[in-house]
Design a protein around this motif. Structure first.
Motif, PDB file in Angstrom:
ATOM      1  N   HIS A 139       2.758  10.161  -7.550  1.00  0.00           N
ATOM      2  CA  HIS A 139       3.737  10.543  -8.582  1.00  0.00           C
ATOM      3  C   HIS A 139       3.057  10.685  -9.944  1.00  0.00           C
ATOM      4  CE1 HIS A 139       7.632  10.959 -10.435  1.00  0.00           C
ATOM      5  NE2 HIS A 139       7.483   9.863 -11.158  1.00  0.00           N
ATOM      6  N   LEU A 140       2.111   9.809 -10.249  1.00  0.00           N
ATOM      7  CA  LEU A 140       1.380   9.894 -11.517  1.00  0.00           C
ATOM      8  C   LEU A 140       0.614  11.213 -11.616  1.00  0.00           C
ATOM      9  CD1 LEU A 140      -0.133   6.320 -12.071  1.00  0.00           C
ATOM     10  CD2 LEU A 140       1.768   7.390 -13.302  1.00  0.00           C
ATOM     11  N   ILE A 141      -0.013  11.613 -10.524  1.00  0.00           N
ATOM     12  CA  ILE A 141      -0.759  12.877 -10.528  1.00  0.00           C
ATOM     13  C   ILE A 141       0.176  14.046 -10.818  1.00  0.00           C
ATOM     14  CG2 ILE A 141      -2.068  14.486  -9.081  1.00  0.00           C
ATOM     15  CD1 ILE A 141      -3.289  12.060  -7.686  1.00  0.00           C
ATOM     16  N   LYS A 142       1.354  14.041 -10.218  1.00  0.00           N
ATOM     17  CA  LYS A 142       2.321  15.118 -10.441  1.00  0.00           C
ATOM     18  C   LYS A 142       2.832  15.114 -11.873  1.00  0.00           C
ATOM     19  CE  LYS A 142       3.809  15.246  -5.600  1.00  0.00           C
ATOM     20  NZ  LYS A 142       4.888  14.926  -4.638  1.00  0.00           N
ATOM     21  N   LEU A 143       3.083  13.924 -12.410  1.00  0.00           N
ATOM     22  CA  LEU A 143       3.540  13.836 -13.803  1.00  0.00           C
ATOM     23  C   LEU A 143       2.486  14.377 -14.759  1.00  0.00           C
ATOM     24  CD1 LEU A 143       5.210  10.299 -13.860  1.00  0.00           C
ATOM     25  CD2 LEU A 143       6.380  12.474 -14.251  1.00  0.00           C
ATOM     26  N   THR A 184      -8.482  12.430 -14.962  1.00  0.00           N
ATOM     27  CA  THR A 184      -7.362  11.607 -14.508  1.00  0.00           C
ATOM     28  C   THR A 184      -6.983  11.830 -13.042  1.00  0.00           C
ATOM     29  OG1 THR A 184      -6.472  11.384 -16.752  1.00  0.00           O
ATOM     30  CG2 THR A 184      -4.935  11.047 -14.926  1.00  0.00           C
ATOM     31  N   PRO A 185      -6.784  13.078 -12.580  1.00  0.00           N
ATOM     32  CA  PRO A 185      -6.416  13.260 -11.169  1.00  0.00           C
ATOM     33  C   PRO A 185      -7.461  12.670 -10.218  1.00  0.00           C
ATOM     34  CG  PRO A 185      -6.043  15.276 -12.405  1.00  0.00           C
ATOM     35  CD  PRO A 185      -6.807  14.362 -13.310  1.00  0.00           C
ATOM     36  N   GLU A 186      -8.730  12.847 -10.539  1.00  0.00           N
ATOM     37  CA  GLU A 186      -9.800  12.317  -9.692  1.00  0.00           C
ATOM     38  C   GLU A 186      -9.747  10.794  -9.629  1.00  0.00           C
ATOM     39  OE1 GLU A 186     -14.675  11.766  -9.869  1.00  0.00           O
ATOM     40  OE2 GLU A 186     -13.627  12.978 -11.386  1.00  0.00           O
ATOM     41  N   LEU A 187      -9.586  10.157 -10.784  1.00  0.00           N
ATOM     42  CA  LEU A 187      -9.589   8.685 -10.837  1.00  0.00           C
ATOM     43  C   LEU A 187      -8.375   8.095 -10.112  1.00  0.00           C
ATOM     44  CD1 LEU A 187     -10.730   8.252 -14.539  1.00  0.00           C
ATOM     45  CD2 LEU A 187     -12.073   7.692 -12.498  1.00  0.00           C
ATOM     46  N   ILE A 188      -7.232   8.739 -10.250  1.00  0.00           N
ATOM     47  CA  ILE A 188      -6.039   8.254  -9.555  1.00  0.00           C
ATOM     48  C   ILE A 188      -6.189   8.459  -8.044  1.00  0.00           C
ATOM     49  CG2 ILE A 188      -3.540   8.512  -9.272  1.00  0.00           C
ATOM     50  CD1 ILE A 188      -3.364   9.329 -12.186  1.00  0.00           C
ATOM     51  N   SER A 189      -6.760   9.593  -7.651  1.00  0.00           N
ATOM     52  CA  SER A 189      -6.960   9.870  -6.237  1.00  0.00           C
ATOM     53  C   SER A 189      -7.915   8.856  -5.595  1.00  0.00           C
ATOM     54  CB  SER A 189      -7.513  11.274  -6.038  1.00  0.00           C
ATOM     55  OG  SER A 189      -6.573  12.254  -6.446  1.00  0.00           O
ATOM     56  N   ILE A 190      -8.962   8.475  -6.325  1.00  0.00           N
ATOM     57  CA  ILE A 190      -9.896   7.478  -5.827  1.00  0.00           C
ATOM     58  C   ILE A 190      -9.183   6.134  -5.617  1.00  0.00           C
ATOM     59  CG2 ILE A 190     -11.921   6.070  -6.443  1.00  0.00           C
ATOM     60  CD1 ILE A 190     -13.034   8.559  -7.867  1.00  0.00           C
ATOM     61  N   PRO A 245       0.793  -1.234   0.000  1.00  0.00           N
ATOM     62  CA  PRO A 245       0.000   0.000   0.000  1.00  0.00           C
ATOM     63  C   PRO A 245       0.824   1.283   0.000  1.00  0.00           C
ATOM     64  CG  PRO A 245      -0.900  -1.586   1.550  1.00  0.00           C
ATOM     65  CD  PRO A 245       0.410  -2.139   1.094  1.00  0.00           C
ATOM     66  N   GLU A 246       1.863   1.351   0.834  1.00  0.00           N
ATOM     67  CA  GLU A 246       2.649   2.582   0.928  1.00  0.00           C
ATOM     68  C   GLU A 246       3.360   2.904  -0.378  1.00  0.00           C
ATOM     69  OE1 GLU A 246       6.243   4.529   3.623  1.00  0.00           O
ATOM     70  OE2 GLU A 246       5.233   2.703   4.296  1.00  0.00           O
ATOM     71  N   VAL A 247       3.978   1.890  -0.972  1.00  0.00           N
ATOM     72  CA  VAL A 247       4.655   2.076  -2.257  1.00  0.00           C
ATOM     73  C   VAL A 247       3.657   2.483  -3.323  1.00  0.00           C
ATOM     74  CG1 VAL A 247       5.869   0.878  -4.134  1.00  0.00           C
ATOM     75  CG2 VAL A 247       6.593   0.543  -1.763  1.00  0.00           C
ATOM     76  N   MET A 248       2.491   1.849  -3.299  1.00  0.00           N
ATOM     77  CA  MET A 248       1.490   2.115  -4.332  1.00  0.00           C
ATOM     78  C   MET A 248       0.914   3.518  -4.206  1.00  0.00           C
ATOM     79  SD  MET A 248       0.557   0.444  -6.907  1.00  0.00           S
ATOM     80  CE  MET A 248      -0.386   1.106  -8.281  1.00  0.00           C
ATOM     81  N   ARG A 249       0.641   3.959  -2.995  1.00  0.00           N
ATOM     82  CA  ARG A 249       0.119   5.320  -2.830  1.00  0.00           C
ATOM     83  C   ARG A 249       1.139   6.362  -3.295  1.00  0.00           C
ATOM     84  NH1 ARG A 249      -2.448   3.109   1.879  1.00  0.00           N
ATOM     85  NH2 ARG A 249      -0.575   3.553   3.114  1.00  0.00           N
ATOM     86  N   SER A 250       2.398   6.117  -2.995  1.00  0.00           N
ATOM     87  CA  SER A 250       3.451   7.026  -3.451  1.00  0.00           C
ATOM     88  C   SER A 250       3.527   7.051  -4.974  1.00  0.00           C
ATOM     89  CB  SER A 250       4.795   6.600  -2.857  1.00  0.00           C
ATOM     90  OG  SER A 250       5.837   7.418  -3.338  1.00  0.00           O
ATOM     91  N   GLN A 251       3.384   5.873  -5.586  1.00  0.00           N
ATOM     92  CA  GLN A 251       3.429   5.792  -7.044  1.00  0.00           C
ATOM     93  C   GLN A 251       2.245   6.524  -7.683  1.00  0.00           C
ATOM     94  OE1 GLN A 251       5.739   4.179  -9.490  1.00  0.00           O
ATOM     95  NE2 GLN A 251       4.471   5.695 -10.505  1.00  0.00           N
ATOM     96  N   LEU A 252       1.078   6.386  -7.099  1.00  0.00           N
ATOM     97  CA  LEU A 252      -0.113   7.053  -7.632  1.00  0.00           C
ATOM     98  C   LEU A 252       0.009   8.573  -7.486  1.00  0.00           C
ATOM     99  CD1 LEU A 252      -2.901   4.615  -6.395  1.00  0.00           C
ATOM    100  CD2 LEU A 252      -1.942   4.811  -8.700  1.00  0.00           C
TER     101      LEU A 252
END
Length: 300
Positions: free
Chosen positions: A206-210, A288-294, A197-204
């Motif tokens: 990062h996607l929002i920032k990209l 995209t930001p909304e879907l990644i945040s969810i 979970p921690e790695v995945m939340r960080s990765q998600l």
């Protein structure tokens, strides 16, 4: 700055087309010019007084053409005005150094070409069905993937493989004309917990920032899209700068054992149509930001 301008100092930096990309372009373009002029490989070989294998090696990127042969071939193909351009290209290819040479023990031979083409690309369009693409992966995410898929890799091998993957990402924010990157990402890649979970939340995150970068667009292909154009799996479509005159692009598909490169215009166009259909079937970029945040909130 033209991608063919020679850099000063040591080897070419990440994001500068090196010998692999330039040799590939020279090979494809000389083959295209020959075919457009209506000549067969035998005709070209006879004109330069050499074996047919010489033409084969030139048109597959194994060898660069000799200056004298180049001039004869371009005259035969009705394009003598391109002799100076190709001469300069060959000179640059001979002097350059592919940026990933320090990672050679990590790179499968069939992946060398992709690294070269990726560095040269003006636009990268990709559909990723299972994982966050390599250009977007954080260190911990990439390491978790390597450890899950390649149990026989030593810690040192994993470390070098991850460093290579991270080094590739320099093209995203390079100062000189970074590529336009458009990624259609299947919702599976957001939901599959790589590294916990921690790695995945960080990765998600990062996607929002990209996705906020001016040259990056990410679309999410949600589960509710149902059957879609990318049913056959992940692929990347690479388009090149205007300096690569005549280049129609390259489509790339990778399996565990090999990378497959498609450069004939009709095949590239087929992948382009698939990608355009995926863009229509995916959610609008604004969501995209909304879907990644969810997906991040659901990661527990």
């Amino acid at each position: 700055m033209s991608p063919f301008v020679e850099e000063s100092g040591g080897g070419d930096p990440v994001g500068t087309p090196g010998p692999t990309a330039l040799k590939n372009y020279i090979a494809i373009e000389l083959r295209r010019l020959r075919e457009a002029a209506g000549f067969k490989p035998d005709d070209a070989a006879r004109r330069i007084g050499k074996a047919k294998t010489v033409i084969f090696h030139i048109e597959t990127g194994r060898n660069l053409p000799a200056p004298a042969d180049l001039e004869v071939l371009l005259n035969l193909y009705g394009t003598p005005e391109r002799v100076p351009f190709f001469r300069e290209l060959i000179k640059t290819a001979k002097k350059g150094t592919d940026w990933w040479m320090g990672f050679t023990s990590t790179v499968p031979e069939w992946f060398n070409l992709y690294l070269g083409l990726e560095s040269a690309a003006a636009r990268i369009s990709s559909f990723d069905a299972l994982w966050v693409p390599g250009l977007f992966q954080k260190r911990e995410y990439a390491e978790a993937l390597y450890r899950a898929g390649e149990q026989r890799m030593t810690d040192e091998q994993v470390s070098k493989a991850v460093e290579l993957r991270l080094a590739r990402q320099a093209i995203i924010t390079r100062d000189d004309e970074p590529p336009r990157i458009w990624c259609v990402l299947d919702e599976n890649a957001l939901r599959r917990q790589v590294g916990g979970p921690e790695v995945m939340r960080s990765q998600l995150d990062h996607l929002i920032k990209l996705n906020e970068l001016p040259n990056v667009d990410i679309q999410i292909l949600t589960h509710r899209s149902g059957a879609h154009a990318g049913a056959e799996g992940t692929f990347a479509l690479l388009d090149y700068p205007t300096e690569f005159v005549g280049a129609s692009g390259t489509a790339y598909v990778e399996s565990r054992q090999q990378g497959i490169y498609y450069d004939p215009p009709d095949q590239v166009e087929d992948f382009r149509r698939i990608f355009e259909r995926l863009q229509v079937q995916a959610e609008k970029p604004e969501r995209t930001p909304e879907l990644i945040s969810i997906a991040a909130k659901d990661t527990t």
